[in-house]
Design a protein around this motif. Structure first.
Motif, mmCIF file in Angstrom:
data_model
loop_
_atom_site.group_PDB
_atom_site.id
_atom_site.type_symbol
_atom_site.label_atom_id
_atom_site.label_comp_id
_atom_site.label_asym_id
_atom_site.label_seq_id
_atom_site.Cartn_x
_atom_site.Cartn_y
_atom_site.Cartn_z
ATOM 1 N N ALA A 1 -6.951 -8.529 8.253
ATOM 2 C CA ALA A 1 -7.484 -8.219 9.586
ATOM 3 C C ALA A 1 -6.500 -7.350 10.367
ATOM 4 O O ALA A 1 -6.894 -6.445 11.097
ATOM 5 C CB ALA A 1 -7.791 -9.506 10.326
ATOM 6 N N ALA A 2 -5.198 -7.634 10.175
ATOM 7 C CA ALA A 2 -4.185 -6.848 10.891
ATOM 8 C C ALA A 2 -4.207 -5.383 10.439
ATOM 9 O O ALA A 2 -4.221 -4.469 11.253
ATOM 10 C CB ALA A 2 -2.810 -7.458 10.652
ATOM 11 N N TRP A 3 -4.191 -5.208 9.107
ATOM 12 C CA TRP A 3 -4.223 -3.831 8.599
ATOM 13 C C TRP A 3 -5.533 -3.142 8.985
ATOM 14 O O TRP A 3 -5.549 -1.942 9.269
ATOM 15 C CB TRP A 3 -4.052 -3.794 7.077
ATOM 16 N N LEU A 4 -6.637 -3.953 8.982
ATOM 17 C CA LEU A 4 -7.933 -3.384 9.360
ATOM 18 C C LEU A 4 -7.894 -2.882 10.807
ATOM 19 O O LEU A 4 -8.371 -1.786 11.126
ATOM 20 C CB LEU A 4 -9.036 -4.440 9.189
ATOM 21 N N SER A 5 -7.288 -3.693 11.676
ATOM 22 C CA SER A 5 -7.246 -3.258 13.084
ATOM 23 C C SER A 5 -6.382 -2.008 13.243
ATOM 24 O O SER A 5 -6.678 -1.128 14.057
ATOM 25 C CB SER A 5 -6.774 -4.377 14.014
ATOM 26 N N ILE A 6 -5.305 -1.921 12.430
ATOM 27 C CA ILE A 6 -4.479 -0.702 12.486
ATOM 28 C C ILE A 6 -5.324 0.494 12.023
ATOM 29 O O ILE A 6 -5.305 1.567 12.648
ATOM 30 C CB ILE A 6 -3.228 -0.855 11.591
ATOM 31 N N ALA A 7 -6.084 0.265 10.938
ATOM 32 C CA ALA A 7 -6.923 1.355 10.416
ATOM 33 C C ALA A 7 -7.946 1.793 11.455
ATOM 34 O O ALA A 7 -8.208 2.993 11.626
ATOM 35 C CB ALA A 7 -7.620 0.906 9.135
ATOM 36 N N ILE A 8 -8.508 0.818 12.179
ATOM 37 C CA ILE A 8 -9.506 1.163 13.213
ATOM 38 C C ILE A 8 -8.859 2.011 14.311
ATOM 39 O O ILE A 8 -9.414 3.014 14.758
ATOM 40 C CB ILE A 8 -10.137 -0.122 13.795
#
Lengths: 188, 761
Positions: free
Chosen positions: B8-15
């Motif tokens: 989720a953390a990496w996903l939020s960075i990607a977003i």
């Protein structure tokens, strides 16, 4: 390819290159050189002249006359009629007597010197040359001169008998030389 | 809770990245990046000065070479030089001989005004002794030289005489094709004026141009004809500066980068930390640039230069957060408020820059504020990303020792030390304060190049002062009248010794008043017997006065665009310029010019210096406002239980920042007078000081806070401190301020009493 064939190719290439280089330089043709040699007088010499100047907008030609003294390093253009005036033409410019050289006159001065002195090398460098009958037509190569001078015609077989300066504006100066008065007299 | 998963953390960075990148690409076509230094000037700069500066064609490079050879060698050397020039102009560097004035264009404009224009001396002769001009014309007509004027319009050949009397582009040098030549008794000087389409500010372009020029010079050296050469032109200075900068970048940059990487590896022993630091810097840069593009239609590339320097402080938040997270959940909960308070204060501080009137600082403020918002979000993800590996034991023990040693200083003593130091250093800075914003001081050219430049100026007189007379008006007709009024005063000013010479439009074209006088004098002459006799000799009628062409501005004149400037914006004034040589910055001269309506003495160098001074003063105001804001925010938000403690801690943090800034500037002033670049360095010192102060005044265990502060301070000092040794004055100013300021801040912040201390502040 054998070394002998390679050598032959190289020699032919070098000869062709040499031909091309000479072709680009377009030296004066022998007839032109011969014509210039015929016209050339031993320097220094003096000659009387008459100038007939046709200027666009004037109803009649302006006439003047005087003496021209041609030396190896300069030409003295001495007009006696209608106004007495002496010009010294050298490679650095045209200088009225007692004054500094006229601004921007160096190029035209060098060309006049080349024509009057019959300097084949300078003529070759500065003009495209065309020989017809007893007249040599010289067209300036220099762009800065082409803007003002269309051509210079030098006529006469055994000496320069007449020079015609044809300007781009349509003006024309015809200068006729008379050698009789100075025949056999070297100028000093 | 879901954010605590790595995915989720990496996903939020990607977003965040995708969102920023999307906004970036969406906005990109609408943005026009500015690169002209003109756009960095204060917004209230004079419109006339802006119009003038916009026409100075900074990207058109002109440069000159001056050769000196013995007279006997001149012919051979000139031939070799012409050949080499032909090769140079056919190279890919697009170097061409500087175009001499097109004689055809000159002739056609003066022919158009034949009979209306005359030189000032001919005008005087015409009025006092016209017979002399008649005699000259008669002589001229019998000379075997071409005539190009219409003799019916100009029987006295005044236009032809005027052209022959025009000022020469290189006084005392004769134009011979691409060469300008001057002979003396023993030597010949040859000037070659060249131009290139290369961008002046591009190091790569300058290198190419200089390399090709040096090839030409080497080829001439190979001819074995003895000669000397002098180089002149911005391109040589740009190339020399670029070579120097490259050298410095290689050594200073390489060494400091190596040190930073070794330090980070020694402290964290983790590639993931290095990688994440890189991610944070990249994402925050993207967010910052995108924010600038959305807030400004025409951002300046220099904003990026300064911003990429300041963006380095974002890594500090990674250090604070990862070290905080490595000490467990409870410690992390103490770190978050400090992180948020530090980031919020710094963000508000940078937003204050948008209130200033300088576009560059406004854009920098927006960039840094947006970048710091993204950094704050990214570092809060650190526990979720598993970046919780503690620092090495040796690093931890070292800082425990340091923390303990500072505990020996009693809080009251520490308080007194901080306040006294702040006062003392402020007084010292006040006493030693000296500033000089002259852009010339920032020049980095070598002595040799400067000497060659000076020599060229003395030899050729081809250069004018940077100072010019600017004349402005709302219409061309008004401008023309004003210009003529100023031109008439030039001789007086020269006699006063306020200037040596000048280049004015009316050196080439008669003033409207002179045109009228020529017309009147000619009309009078054609009524007199002398004039009538001359016309009769020619066989023509008196010329008709051409009034209509006299009233028109000769815009077709090849030099018109060198003297008159208009803007595409009709609301902008029209501007004329008179260039000066040997001008003095004399009060009387300035006043004499100021007395004329719409006229001013203007120097782009002075303007650039004033702009730098403006930046310096605005940055000083910003720093003072930031310290006051800091005191207010910290007094409100520092985690001390009692209000008095908060005020005192805020005072101490402010005192540390003031001490660091004052001492850094005072010491820097010993080397060279302060300029805007010292204050750009001071910006970094102040925002780092805020972070260090807040972390030391938080509830985070002191040893933990010091670990991050040490890494931050050491990396900053090495990365920026190395710049102190730069030969470029502006870079050295920046480096020395950061080095001293950060060192002092790092040494003093442990004197702050932590918020969880049992001792009274």
């Amino acid at each position: 390819m054998t070394p002998r064939v390679l050598l032959r190719v190289l020699i032919i290439g070098a000869l062709l290159w040499s031909e091309c280089t000479h072709a680009n330089e377009q030296p004066l043709e022998p007839e032109v050189l011969a014509f210039l040699q015929q016209q050339q007088q031993p320097l220094p010499f003096a000659v009387d002249f008459e100038q007939q100047r046709t200027i666009q907008g004037l109803p009649r030609a302006l006439l003047s006359s005087g003496t021209l003294t041609v030396a190896a390093d300069k030409v003295v253009w001495h007009t006696k009629e209608p106004l007495d005036q002496r010009l010294v033409i050298t490679a650095t410019g045209i200088q009225p007597d007692g004054e500094a050289a006229m601004r921007g006159s160096a190029v035209i001065a060098q060309l006049l010197l080349a024509v009057l002195q019959g300097d084949a090398e300078a003529i070759d460098k500065n003009f495209s040359v065309q020989l017809a009958a007893d007249c040599l037509t010289l067209t300036p190569k220099l762009e800065q001169l082409q803007q003002f001078v269309q051509a210079i015609e030098s006529c006469g077989n055994s000496s320069i008998e007449r020079i015609q300066l044809i300007e781009q504006q349509g003006n024309r100066s015809s200068i006729t030389f008379h050698y009789e008065a100075h025949n056999g007299v070297a100028a000093h | 809770m879901w954010l605590r998963t790595k995915f989720a953390a990496w996903l939020s960075i990607a977003i965040v990245v995708l969102l920023a990148a999307g906004l970036f690409w969406l906005r990109l076509p609408a943005v026009s990046w500015q690169s002209s230094l003109l756009d960095t000037l204060p917004q209230e700069a004079d419109p006339a000065q802006q119009v003038y500066m916009a026409h100075q064609q900074p990207n058109e490079q002109r440069f000159m070479l001056l050769f000196t050879v013995a007279n006997d060698d001149f012919a051979a050397f000139a031939t070799a030089l012409r050949q080499e020039l032909a090769e140079l102009t056919s190279s890919e560097a697009e170097i061409q001989p500087l175009q001499q004035l097109d004689a055809q264009a000159i002739v056609s404009i003066y022919a158009e005004y034949a009979g209306q224009w005359a030189s000032p001396s001919d005008l005087t002769t015409l009025r006092e002794n016209p017979q002399q001009l008649i005699q000259y014309a008669q002589q001229r007509l019998q000379q075997p030289l071409p005539l190009w004027v219409d003799i019916q319009q100009d029987p006295l050949l005044l236009s032809q005489r005027l052209v022959e009397a025009l000022p020469e582009p290189l006084p005392n040098f004769a134009a011979e094709g691409p060469l300008y030549v001057r002979h003396s008794a023993t030597h010949t000087s040859i000037v070659v004026a060249l131009q290139s389409k290369a961008d002046t500010l591009s190091q790569e372009h300058s290198r190419t141009v200089v390399a090709h020029t040096e090839q030409l010079l080497s080829a001439l050296t190979a001819t074995a004809i003895p000669h000397e050469v002098i180089r002149s032109g911005l391109v040589f200075h740009t190339d020399a500066a670029a070579t120097q900068a490259k050298y410095e970048m290689t050594w200073f940059g390489g060494l400091s980068l190596a040190f930073v990487l070794i330090l980070l590896w020694w402290v964290f022993r983790s590639l993931l930390h290095l990688l994440y630091s890189l991610v944070v810097v990249s994402v925050s840069t993207l967010v910052g640039v995108t924010a600038v593009m959305w807030c400004f239609n025409s951002p300046h590339v220099l904003t990026l230069v300064f911003a990429t320097t300041l963006i380095g402080l974002c890594i500090d938040y990674v250090f604070h957060a990862s070290i905080g997270a490595s000490h467990g959940k409870n410690n992390w909960q103490q770190v978050v408020p400090a992180l948020l308070l530090g980031a919020a204060t710094t963000i508000v501080g940078f937003l204050l820059l948008t209130l200033l009137s300088l576009p560059l600082l406004q854009q920098l403020g927006v960039f840094m504020a947006a970048a710091l918002v993204s950094v704050t979000g990214l570092v809060l993800l650190i526990p979720a990303l598993g970046l919780t590996k503690p620092t090495t034991l040796r690093w931890q023990r070292l800082h425990q020792k340091v923390a303990r040693s500072y505990q020996h200083v009693a809080p009251r003593t520490g308080s007194i030390i901080l306040v006294v130091l702040a006062i003392t250093c402020s007084i010292a800075a006040w006493q030693t304060y000296r500033s000089d914003d002259a852009v010339q001081l920032l020049a980095t050219s070598s002595e040799s190049l400067l000497a060659q430049e000076q020599e060229m100026r003395e030899q050729t007189q081809a250069f004018y002062d940077s100072e010019v007379i600017l004349i402005k008006a709302t219409s061309m007709n008004e401008l023309y009248q004003r210009y003529a009024r100023v031109h008439r005063r030039l001789v007086d000013w020269q006699q006063q010794g306020w200037l040596t010479s000048w280049q004015s439009w009316f050196d080439y074209v008669p003033t409207p008043q002179q045109q009228q006088q020529v017309s009147d004098a000619l009309a009078q002459l054609w009524q007199q017997p002398a004039g009538q006799d001359y016309l009769a000799w020619l066989g023509i009628q008196p010329p008709q006065a051409n009034l209509s062409s006299r009233q028109q501005l000769p815009k077709a004149h090849p030099l018109y665009e060198n003297f008159f400037y208009t803007s595409a914006d009709a609301k902008q004034p029209v501007v004329g310029v008179i260039r000066l040589r040997g001008s003095t910055t004399n009060n009387d001269f300035t006043q004499a010019i100021a007395a004329l309506n719409g006229v001013e003495l203007f120097s782009p160098l002075t303007q650039a210096s004033e702009a730098l001074g403006h930046y310096r003063s605005q940055l000083m105001q910003w720093m003072m406002a930031l310290v006051i804001l800091l005191f207010i925010v910290l007094s409100w938000r520092l985690p001390y239980s009692r209000r008095q403690q908060r005020y005192l801690a805020s005072l101490h943090v402010s005192a540390i920042i003031i001490t660091a800034l004052s001492s850094a500037l005072a010491i820097a002033a010993l080397w060279q007078p302060l300029n805007a670049f010292h204050f750009v360095g001071a910006m970094l010192v102040i925002v780092l000081g805020i972070d260090y102060g807040i972390f030391c005044a938080s509830r985070i265990p002191r040893a933990h806070a010091l670990q991050a502060i040490s890494i931050s301070a050491l990396t900053t000092m090495f990365a920026f401190g190395a710049l102190s040794f730069s030969q470029t004055a502006a870079i050295a100013s920046f480096g020395v301020t950061v080095l001293i300021g950060v060192a002092i801040t790092a040494v003093l912040v442990p004197l702050l009493t932590p918020a969880n201390s049992t001792h009274s502040v």
